[in-house]
Design a protein around this motif. Sequence first.
Motif, mmCIF file in Angstrom:
data_model
loop_
_atom_site.group_PDB
_atom_site.id
_atom_site.type_symbol
_atom_site.label_atom_id
_atom_site.label_comp_id
_atom_site.label_asym_id
_atom_site.label_seq_id
_atom_site.Cartn_x
_atom_site.Cartn_y
_atom_site.Cartn_z
ATOM 1 N N ALA A 84 0.843 -1.206 0.000
ATOM 2 C CA ALA A 84 0.000 0.000 0.000
ATOM 3 C C ALA A 84 0.872 1.248 0.000
ATOM 4 O O ALA A 84 1.993 1.239 0.522
ATOM 5 N N LEU A 85 0.364 2.318 -0.600
ATOM 6 C CA LEU A 85 1.078 3.604 -0.535
ATOM 7 C C LEU A 85 1.151 4.057 0.919
ATOM 8 O O LEU A 85 2.170 4.552 1.376
ATOM 9 N N CYS A 86 0.054 3.901 1.631
ATOM 10 C CA CYS A 86 0.083 4.137 3.080
ATOM 11 C C CYS A 86 -1.171 3.531 3.707
ATOM 12 O O CYS A 86 -2.159 3.261 3.026
ATOM 13 N N TYR A 87 -1.076 3.307 5.016
ATOM 14 C CA TYR A 87 -2.233 2.809 5.764
ATOM 15 C C TYR A 87 -2.110 3.334 7.180
ATOM 16 O O TYR A 87 -1.009 3.706 7.622
ATOM 17 N N PHE A 88 -3.215 3.380 7.881
ATOM 18 C CA PHE A 88 -3.178 3.791 9.285
ATOM 19 C C PHE A 88 -4.269 3.040 10.025
ATOM 20 O O PHE A 88 -5.400 2.920 9.535
ATOM 21 N N ILE A 89 -3.918 2.520 11.189
ATOM 22 C CA ILE A 89 -4.873 1.783 12.021
ATOM 23 C C ILE A 89 -5.190 2.646 13.239
ATOM 24 O O ILE A 89 -4.274 3.140 13.910
ATOM 25 N N ALA A 90 -6.476 2.853 13.474
ATOM 26 C CA ALA A 90 -6.893 3.687 14.604
ATOM 27 C C ALA A 90 -7.939 2.940 15.418
ATOM 28 O O ALA A 90 -8.303 1.818 15.077
ATOM 29 N N ARG A 91 -8.423 3.586 16.458
ATOM 30 C CA ARG A 91 -9.368 2.899 17.334
ATOM 31 C C ARG A 91 -10.148 3.902 18.158
ATOM 32 O O ARG A 91 -9.783 5.067 18.243
ATOM 33 N N ALA A 92 -11.199 3.403 18.765
ATOM 34 C CA ALA A 92 -11.855 4.120 19.858
ATOM 35 C C ALA A 92 -11.855 3.149 21.031
ATOM 36 O O ALA A 92 -12.127 1.961 20.867
ATOM 37 N N SER A 93 -11.502 3.666 22.185
ATOM 38 C CA SER A 93 -11.329 2.816 23.367
ATOM 39 C C SER A 93 -12.676 2.395 23.951
ATOM 40 O O SER A 93 -13.723 2.958 23.626
ATOM 41 N N VAL A 94 -12.602 1.435 24.849
ATOM 42 C CA VAL A 94 -13.802 0.970 25.553
ATOM 43 C C VAL A 94 -14.446 2.146 26.301
ATOM 44 O O VAL A 94 -15.668 2.317 26.286
ATOM 45 N N ALA A 95 -13.612 3.000 26.921
ATOM 46 C CA ALA A 95 -14.132 4.170 27.654
ATOM 47 C C ALA A 95 -14.883 5.101 26.703
ATOM 48 O O ALA A 95 -15.962 5.626 27.041
#
Length: 197
Positions: free
Chosen positions: A64-75
Amino acid sequence: MQIERPDVQYIAGVDEVGRGPLVGDVVTAAVILDPTKPIAGLADSKKLSEKKRIALAEEIKEKALCYFIARASVAEIDELNILHATMLAMTRAVEGLAIQPQHVFVDGNRLPQLNVAATPVVKGDSLVAEISAASILAKVTRDNEMLALDAEYPEYGFAGHKGYPTKAHFAALAEHGATPHHRTSFKPVQRILAEKE
């Protein structure tokens, strides 16, 4: 069904994994693929075997040219609700990309807040290669986190059900209560906690 692609250089796909489970973060990924390095076999992560997903995830990260993994926490999930937390995590994934896309395809029928043109695509993980790639990265990432949680709390069987509401998961919750990683805003968790009190 053919998805109309805008005539721009950088198109990102975004998807989430983990809206349904009772435990853990909701994980999102954004991916901009390199048209000169095609990846064979991209599909909805849920339709691929675990082995195939893991192999594809490595290939996506490489090509991939670029990728990013993010999240939202349980809180954040407990505070905002799962839909708003998912949208927040999707925004974070797109904003985290090293190359800012000119258009974003988002899996589903809603759009997160983005500073770029975007199109929601229902069943996008089967229709748009970038969304398929994002769904694979998000799924492999979240599954790995469930395996780590399983090592920490073996009595819950997270490696098997990945935190989804299964009979085995409900039985473990009833017996052992909730971990600090459980989403206490989710009704099945609330119900079991109330019964334990």
